[in-house]
Scaffold this active site. Structure first.
Site, PDB file in Angstrom:
ATOM      1  N   CYS A   1       0.821  -1.211   0.000  1.00  0.00           N
ATOM      2  CA  CYS A   1       0.000   0.000   0.000  1.00  0.00           C
ATOM      3  C   CYS A   1       0.855   1.262   0.000  1.00  0.00           C
ATOM      4  O   CYS A   1       0.432   2.299  -0.519  1.00  0.00           O
ATOM      5  CB  CYS A   1      -0.956   0.003   1.182  1.00  0.00           C
ATOM      6  SG  CYS A   1      -0.146  -0.138   2.784  1.00  0.00           S
TER       7      CYS A   1
ATOM      8  N   HIS B   1      -3.259   1.604   7.005  1.00  0.00           N
ATOM      9  CA  HIS B   1      -3.401   1.597   5.553  1.00  0.00           C
ATOM     10  C   HIS B   1      -3.137   2.998   5.009  1.00  0.00           C
ATOM     11  O   HIS B   1      -3.431   4.006   5.657  1.00  0.00           O
ATOM     12  CB  HIS B   1      -4.813   1.126   5.177  1.00  0.00           C
ATOM     13  CG  HIS B   1      -5.049   1.043   3.708  1.00  0.00           C
ATOM     14  ND1 HIS B   1      -4.282   0.261   2.867  1.00  0.00           N
ATOM     15  CD2 HIS B   1      -5.970   1.651   2.908  1.00  0.00           C
ATOM     16  CE1 HIS B   1      -4.718   0.389   1.627  1.00  0.00           C
ATOM     17  NE2 HIS B   1      -5.731   1.225   1.628  1.00  0.00           N
TER      18      HIS B   1
END
Length: 461
Positions: free
Chosen positions: A115, A197
């Site tokens: 990510c 994230h």
């Protein structure tokens, strides 16, 4: 999907040999990265994009100069109530039109732990190429994935050896051990076991987009007003987002800005200042020379590259030259600070990625071989025990000293209370003794004592 992965692999086949990373390990071998602006800046350099840097944003209201985009790090827990509120809110702004999706770079995250790279690419590959030099690797990736679906773009990222090697080169040794122990999943920040994230916010065609690789579609937050910058729109979106996300007092997040390399702007400004310095210095020399010759009629003017043509005195030019010297010194210091900061990024990266296990094991083995390890361990364990023992001893000594002090005080009080009656009694005894001495009698005996003495003598008989 196979076409996308195979095409990218063929385009970067030569790089895979140089990096010695098997293609079979690319899709499941990405490691977790920390949320650090220095790490992200060096990662962009490894991607081949040298004109950008990443800065951490501490104050959302503080203006940021010419950002390309923002990267937002937040906690990712699906069952949270605040998380469900965010999902319900963002579902209304999903862009589901295939033509609109293919016109931007939006890649789904199909490779775990990637990510961080996804967030950087979502910003860089949606920027205008005239304002940013992407480098060979990113330019090839952008051209190759043009028109692909978000899933195929994610596969193309995962199968690009240059990106995988650059990504993994900045991971800590703990990340590899954690991957081998638990397997791949959503990235966790600083290996605390809590999932975090990265998502990107970037302006595209006059609208603010949020690109999240774990979402099925990109999110369009709409246009910003004509009189404002796109960062103003971003601040409002983030204020609303944080207001929802912090409903349960969970404020753990991180915000970073992708901006132009500050050293480039400082270097350009220094070049301009030095040019102006040379112009003003030359004009001042000509003016002083003309004054020495007494030729006031042909006094030189400053060139129009600095200011409009007008007659300046020597004092004006000297003051202007002094200001230029000060500005040059300030910007030289700023450039030196930026270079030192970039060097510190590299030092931190070396410390972060170096594996100290072999050194620590060898060092402990040598200490054990010399018979010193046990003594060192005991020395480091004893202070804790000594501290606890000393604290108990201190408490006992304080209690005993307090008891002793109380006893001494009571004894002193008792002694002080009896001193006056004893003095009176001694005075009364001294008076009859003095009278008895005058009469020729023994001064140390009293009638009562004589009777007791006679009784004792009778008992003895």
């Amino acid at each position: 999907m196979n076409v996308a992965a195979g095409g990218t692999s063929a385009a970067a086949g030569s790089a895979s040999n140089n990096n010695a990373l098997p293609m079979a390990q690319l899709a499941d071998g990405w490691l977790e990265l920390e949320s650090d602006p220095g790490l992200f800046t060096l990662l962009l350099e490894d991607f081949g994009c040298h004109d950008v840097q990443v800065e951490e944003v501490y104050d959302l209201q503080k203006p940021i100069e010419s950002p390309y985009g923002f990267i937002f790090l937040f906690r990712w827990i699906e069952e949270r109530r605040a998380r469900r509120k965010i999902v319900e809110t963002t579902a209304e702004i999903f862009v589901k039109d295939e033509e609109a999706i293919s016109s931007i770079f939006f890649a789904q995250q199909v490779v775990p732990n990637s990510c961080a790279t996804h967030a950087l690419l979502s910003v860089l590959l949606n920027c205008n190429e005239n304002n940013l030099q992407l480098g060979e690797t990113l330019s090839r990736l952008k051209a190759h994935t043009k028109g692909m679906s978000p899933e195929n773009k994610g596969l193309a990222i995962g199968n690009t050896p240059e990106l995988a090697c650059a990504h993994n080169s900045h991971a800590m040794p703990q990340a590899r051990r954690r991957l081998e122990r638990t397997g791949a999943g959503v990235a966790s920040c600083r290996f605390t076991g809590e999932a975090f994230h990265f998502v990107s916010f970037v302006p595209i065609n006059g609208q603010l987009f949020e690109l999240d690789g774990l979402k099925p579609y990109p999110m369009n937050h709409g246009c910003w007003e004509e009189h404002e910058d796109w960062t103003d729109k971003f601040r409002r979106v983030m204020a609303d987002r944080l207001g929802i996300a912090t409903g349960e007092q969970d404020i753990r997040f991180n915000l970073m800005a992708v901006v132009p390399d500050r050293r480039i702007a400082i270097t350009h400004k220094l070049k301009m200042l030095r040019t102006n310095q040379a112009i003003v210095s030359g004009t001042l020399q000509k003016l002083l020379k003309a004054d020495e010759q007494g030729d006031d009629q042909q006094r030189p003017d400053t060139p129009n590259t600095l200011l409009e043509p007008s007659a300046f005195t020597a004092r004006d030019l000297q003051s202007l030259l002094k200001n230029l010297d000060t500005e040059i010194a300030i910007n030289e210091q700023h450039l030196a600070d930026e270079n030192d900061r970039r060097q510190m990024f590299k030092v931190d990266a070396s410390r972060r990625t170096h594996n100290y296990d072999k050194f620590i094991c060898t060092f402990l083995s040598m200490l054990a071989h010399q018979g010193v390890l046990g003594e060192l361990v005991s020395q480091h364990l004893l202070p804790t025990k000594k501290i606890s023992g000393q604290s108990a001893a201190n408490r006992l000594s304080k209690q005993s000293s307090a008891a002793t002090a109380n006893t001494a005080n009571s004894a002193a009080n008792a002694t002080a209370g009896k001193s006056q009656p004893q003095q009176q009694q001694q005075q009364q005894q001294q008076q009859p003794q003095s009278q008895a001495a005058k009469n020729g009698k023994s001064p140390g005996k009293t009638p009562g004592r004589r009777r007791k003495g006679r009784n004792k003598c009778r008992k003895r008989k």
